[in-house]
Design a protein around this motif. Structure first.
Motif, PDB file in Angstrom:
ATOM      1  N   GLY A 216      32.758  28.535  96.028  1.00 15.15           N
ATOM      2  CA  GLY A 216      31.467  29.134  95.741  1.00 15.15           C
ATOM      3  C   GLY A 216      30.960  29.009  94.320  1.00 15.15           C
ATOM      4  O   GLY A 216      30.105  29.796  93.898  1.00 15.15           O
ATOM      5  N   GLN A 217      31.413  28.031  93.550  1.00 15.98           N
ATOM      6  CA  GLN A 217      30.985  27.949  92.159  1.00 15.98           C
ATOM      7  C   GLN A 217      29.599  27.323  91.973  1.00 15.98           C
ATOM      8  O   GLN A 217      29.118  27.210  90.849  1.00 15.98           O
ATOM      9  CB  GLN A 217      32.040  27.226  91.330  1.00 15.98           C
ATOM     10  CG  GLN A 217      33.367  27.954  91.291  1.00 15.98           C
ATOM     11  CD  GLN A 217      33.222  29.425  90.920  1.00 15.98           C
ATOM     12  OE1 GLN A 217      32.656  29.746  89.883  1.00 15.98           O
ATOM     13  NE2 GLN A 217      33.703  30.316  91.776  1.00 15.98           N
ATOM     14  N   GLY A 218      28.951  26.950  93.087  1.00 19.79           N
ATOM     15  CA  GLY A 218      27.540  26.579  93.003  1.00 19.79           C
ATOM     16  C   GLY A 218      26.615  27.733  93.288  1.00 19.79           C
ATOM     17  O   GLY A 218      25.390  27.596  93.180  1.00 19.79           O
ATOM     18  N   ARG A 223      24.210  23.954  91.932  1.00 20.66           N
ATOM     19  CA  ARG A 223      24.537  22.530  91.819  1.00 20.66           C
ATOM     20  C   ARG A 223      26.059  22.411  91.750  1.00 20.66           C
ATOM     21  O   ARG A 223      26.761  23.408  91.587  1.00 20.66           O
ATOM     22  CB  ARG A 223      23.908  21.904  90.563  1.00 20.66           C
ATOM     23  CG  ARG A 223      24.414  22.482  89.259  1.00 20.66           C
ATOM     24  CD  ARG A 223      23.671  21.910  88.054  1.00 20.66           C
ATOM     25  NE  ARG A 223      24.201  22.418  86.791  1.00 20.66           N
ATOM     26  CZ  ARG A 223      23.852  23.583  86.239  1.00 20.66           C
ATOM     27  NH1 ARG A 223      22.980  24.363  86.848  1.00 20.66           N
ATOM     28  NH2 ARG A 223      24.379  23.962  85.088  1.00 20.66           N
ATOM     29  N   VAL A 224      26.553  21.188  91.878  1.00 22.57           N
ATOM     30  CA  VAL A 224      27.958  20.924  91.606  1.00 22.57           C
ATOM     31  C   VAL A 224      28.080  20.671  90.107  1.00 22.57           C
ATOM     32  O   VAL A 224      27.772  19.584  89.621  1.00 22.57           O
ATOM     33  CB  VAL A 224      28.481  19.720  92.412  1.00 22.57           C
ATOM     34  CG1 VAL A 224      29.927  19.408  92.033  1.00 22.57           C
ATOM     35  CG2 VAL A 224      28.387  19.994  93.907  1.00 22.57           C
ATOM     36  N   ASP A 225      28.484  21.678  89.390  1.00 21.51           N
ATOM     37  CA  ASP A 225      28.626  21.601  87.932  1.00 21.51           C
ATOM     38  C   ASP A 225      30.099  21.383  87.631  1.00 21.51           C
ATOM     39  O   ASP A 225      30.905  22.318  87.643  1.00 21.51           O
ATOM     40  CB  ASP A 225      28.109  22.888  87.297  1.00 21.51           C
ATOM     41  CG  ASP A 225      28.085  22.841  85.779  1.00 21.51           C
ATOM     42  OD1 ASP A 225      28.968  22.176  85.188  1.00 21.51           O
ATOM     43  OD2 ASP A 225      27.199  23.465  85.182  1.00 21.51           O
ATOM     44  N   ARG A 226      30.467  20.143  87.360  1.00 25.97           N
ATOM     45  CA  ARG A 226      31.881  19.808  87.216  1.00 25.97           C
ATOM     46  C   ARG A 226      32.532  20.536  86.038  1.00 25.97           C
ATOM     47  O   ARG A 226      33.698  20.940  86.119  1.00 25.97           O
ATOM     48  CB  ARG A 226      32.039  18.292  87.076  1.00 25.97           C
ATOM     49  CG  ARG A 226      31.577  17.523  88.323  1.00 25.97           C
ATOM     50  CD  ARG A 226      31.669  16.009  88.098  1.00 25.97           C
ATOM     51  NE  ARG A 226      33.049  15.564  88.030  1.00 25.97           N
ATOM     52  CZ  ARG A 226      33.767  15.144  89.074  1.00 25.97           C
ATOM     53  NH1 ARG A 226      33.230  15.127  90.281  1.00 25.97           N
ATOM     54  NH2 ARG A 226      35.005  14.748  88.922  1.00 25.97           N
ATOM     55  N   GLU A 227      31.805  20.736  84.961  1.00 29.90           N
ATOM     56  CA  GLU A 227      32.373  21.449  83.818  1.00 29.90           C
ATOM     57  C   GLU A 227      32.603  22.920  84.159  1.00 29.90           C
ATOM     58  O   GLU A 227      33.629  23.503  83.788  1.00 29.90           O
ATOM     59  CB  GLU A 227      31.459  21.311  82.596  1.00 29.90           C
ATOM     60  CG  GLU A 227      31.414  19.904  82.026  1.00 29.90           C
ATOM     61  CD  GLU A 227      30.590  19.818  80.758  1.00 29.90           C
ATOM     62  OE1 GLU A 227      30.110  20.880  80.277  1.00 29.90           O
ATOM     63  OE2 GLU A 227      30.427  18.701  80.234  1.00 29.90           O
ATOM     64  N   PHE A 228      31.667  23.525  84.860  1.00 28.03           N
ATOM     65  CA  PHE A 228      31.810  24.919  85.271  1.00 28.03           C
ATOM     66  C   PHE A 228      32.996  25.069  86.226  1.00 28.03           C
ATOM     67  O   PHE A 228      33.813  25.984  86.088  1.00 28.03           O
ATOM     68  CB  PHE A 228      30.514  25.384  85.939  1.00 28.03           C
ATOM     69  CG  PHE A 228      30.434  26.867  86.191  1.00 28.03           C
ATOM     70  CD1 PHE A 228      30.099  27.739  85.167  1.00 28.03           C
ATOM     71  CD2 PHE A 228      30.686  27.393  87.450  1.00 28.03           C
ATOM     72  CE1 PHE A 228      30.010  29.112  85.389  1.00 28.03           C
ATOM     73  CE2 PHE A 228      30.610  28.757  87.687  1.00 28.03           C
ATOM     74  CZ  PHE A 228      30.270  29.615  86.656  1.00 28.03           C
ATOM     75  N   GLU A 254      26.852  25.630 100.168  1.00 23.70           N
ATOM     76  CA  GLU A 254      26.848  24.580  99.140  1.00 23.70           C
ATOM     77  C   GLU A 254      26.081  23.336  99.593  1.00 23.70           C
ATOM     78  O   GLU A 254      25.716  22.498  98.770  1.00 23.70           O
ATOM     79  CB  GLU A 254      28.293  24.210  98.770  1.00 23.70           C
ATOM     80  CG  GLU A 254      29.081  25.346  98.138  1.00 23.70           C
ATOM     81  CD  GLU A 254      29.093  25.322  96.614  1.00 23.70           C
ATOM     82  OE1 GLU A 254      28.568  24.368  96.027  1.00 23.70           O
ATOM     83  OE2 GLU A 254      29.617  26.282  96.021  1.00 23.70           O
ATOM     84  N   LYS A 255      25.830  23.245 100.883  1.00 23.65           N
ATOM     85  CA  LYS A 255      25.049  22.113 101.386  1.00 23.65           C
ATOM     86  C   LYS A 255      23.606  22.167 100.885  1.00 23.65           C
ATOM     87  O   LYS A 255      22.877  21.179 100.983  1.00 23.65           O
ATOM     88  CB  LYS A 255      25.096  22.116 102.916  1.00 23.65           C
ATOM     89  CG  LYS A 255      24.573  20.850 103.567  1.00 23.65           C
ATOM     90  CD  LYS A 255      24.968  20.792 105.036  1.00 23.65           C
ATOM     91  CE  LYS A 255      24.374  19.548 105.695  1.00 23.65           C
ATOM     92  NZ  LYS A 255      25.148  19.100 106.854  1.00 23.65           N
TER      93      LYS A 255
END
Length: 293
Positions: A216-218, A223-228, A254-255
């Motif tokens: 659930g980090q979006g 968005r898919v925030d790779r750093e987050f 997340e879709k």
């Protein structure tokens, strides 16, 4: 390396007023693209595109008077398709009659636990519970304690500001496993927000009957925030370790902003520095143990 999706949904809009009726504020923002049926065949296609081989469905807020129908529907899907592998249902845990509902659900072997969302936030659109301290309710606590007899988990969804109360609840029911949803729901990286999250997560990690979902980090960044994701993964694993952490997709939420392969890739990259055994635990082993897959 195999992957288990420890947190996803499928749904029929006719069963869920918040999807079939007018738009209502949700913590993940506008949701028009998923305001439709999201059925098991579509989920299977999404999941297998990301290399997922097993999954755990977590309740999607059917009306509380229809929670038995929800798990029966999912048991039928499991018998027909093999998906989901396991189910987390729901019940009105503030009701003295909740244990009867839970016992009826327990006749379905696919059910492994229950969730009633307890998260409350100063921002109204982030709230689900009616107050921040509902975890102190004695009826709720008795009903959660009844999960020990069933061998079930309780899915704990709270914001960092509620984690002191959550820790008291968890400590009061030491023989029930609590699964902390969405890695404690960090909303942003403002210093004060991170400090409160770190304090709460460290407190919960001290309790051995808590495991955590890297999911659930979006939700708040959309968005898919790779750093987050990498930040949340590193911090969370520092407290809980791989054997108390598990990956999940939170699909189809997340879709709204991604397909499955980029989401899975972001989480795989976030744990790629770990030994292979640690990666295997996060991506599959922990979920298989906790949910008896």
């Amino acid at each position: 390396m195999e992957i288990v999706d420890a947190h996803h949904h499928v749904w029929r809009t006719r069963d869920m007023p918040w999807l079939s009726g007018p738009m209502v504020p949700r913590i993940f923002g506008p949701y028009e693209p998923i305001k439709r049926d999201y059925l098991v065949d579509e989920y299977i296609a999404d999941a297998t595109s990301g290399g997922i081989t097993q999954s755990v469905y977590v309740q999607a807020n059917w009306p509380l008077d229809r929670v038995l129908a929800e798990v029966r529907w999912l048991a039928e899907l499991n018998e027909r398709t093999g998906w989901p592998t396991a189910v987390v249902g729901s019940a009105d845990l503030f009701s003295p009659d909740a244990v009867d509902v839970l016992k009826q659900q327990s006749t379905l072997p696919v059910v492994r636990g229950t969730r009633l969302q307890l998260h409350w936030h100063e921002r109204e659109e982030f709230r689900f519970a009616s107050a921040p301290n509902r975890m102190n309710d004695p009826v709720l606590r008795r009903n959660i304690a009844s999960l020990e007899e069933l061998g079930w988990v309780f899915e704990l969804q709270v914001f960092p500001g509620q984690m002191a109360d959550a820790a008291e609840l968890v400590a009061a029911v030491p023989d029930v496993t609590f699964v902390l949803v969405h890695a404690g729901m960090l909303t942003d990286l403002a210093p004060a927000t991170v400090r409160e999250w770190r304090d709460g997560m460290a407190r919960l990690a001290q309790l051995p009957n808590v495991v955590v979902k890297l999911t659930g980090q979006g939700t708040f960044v959309h968005r898919v925030d790779r750093e987050f994701i990498a930040f949340v993964a590193a911090e969370t694993l520092g407290w809980f370790g791989p054997d108390r952490a598990m990956f999940g997709t939170n699909f189809p939420v997340e879709k709204l902003w991604t397909s499955m392969p980029p989401l899975v890739a972001a989480w795989r990259d976030a744990v790629a520095h770990l030994p292979e055994a640690g990666q295997a635990a996060i991506l599959a082993g922990t979920a298989r143990r906790v949910y008896a897959l």
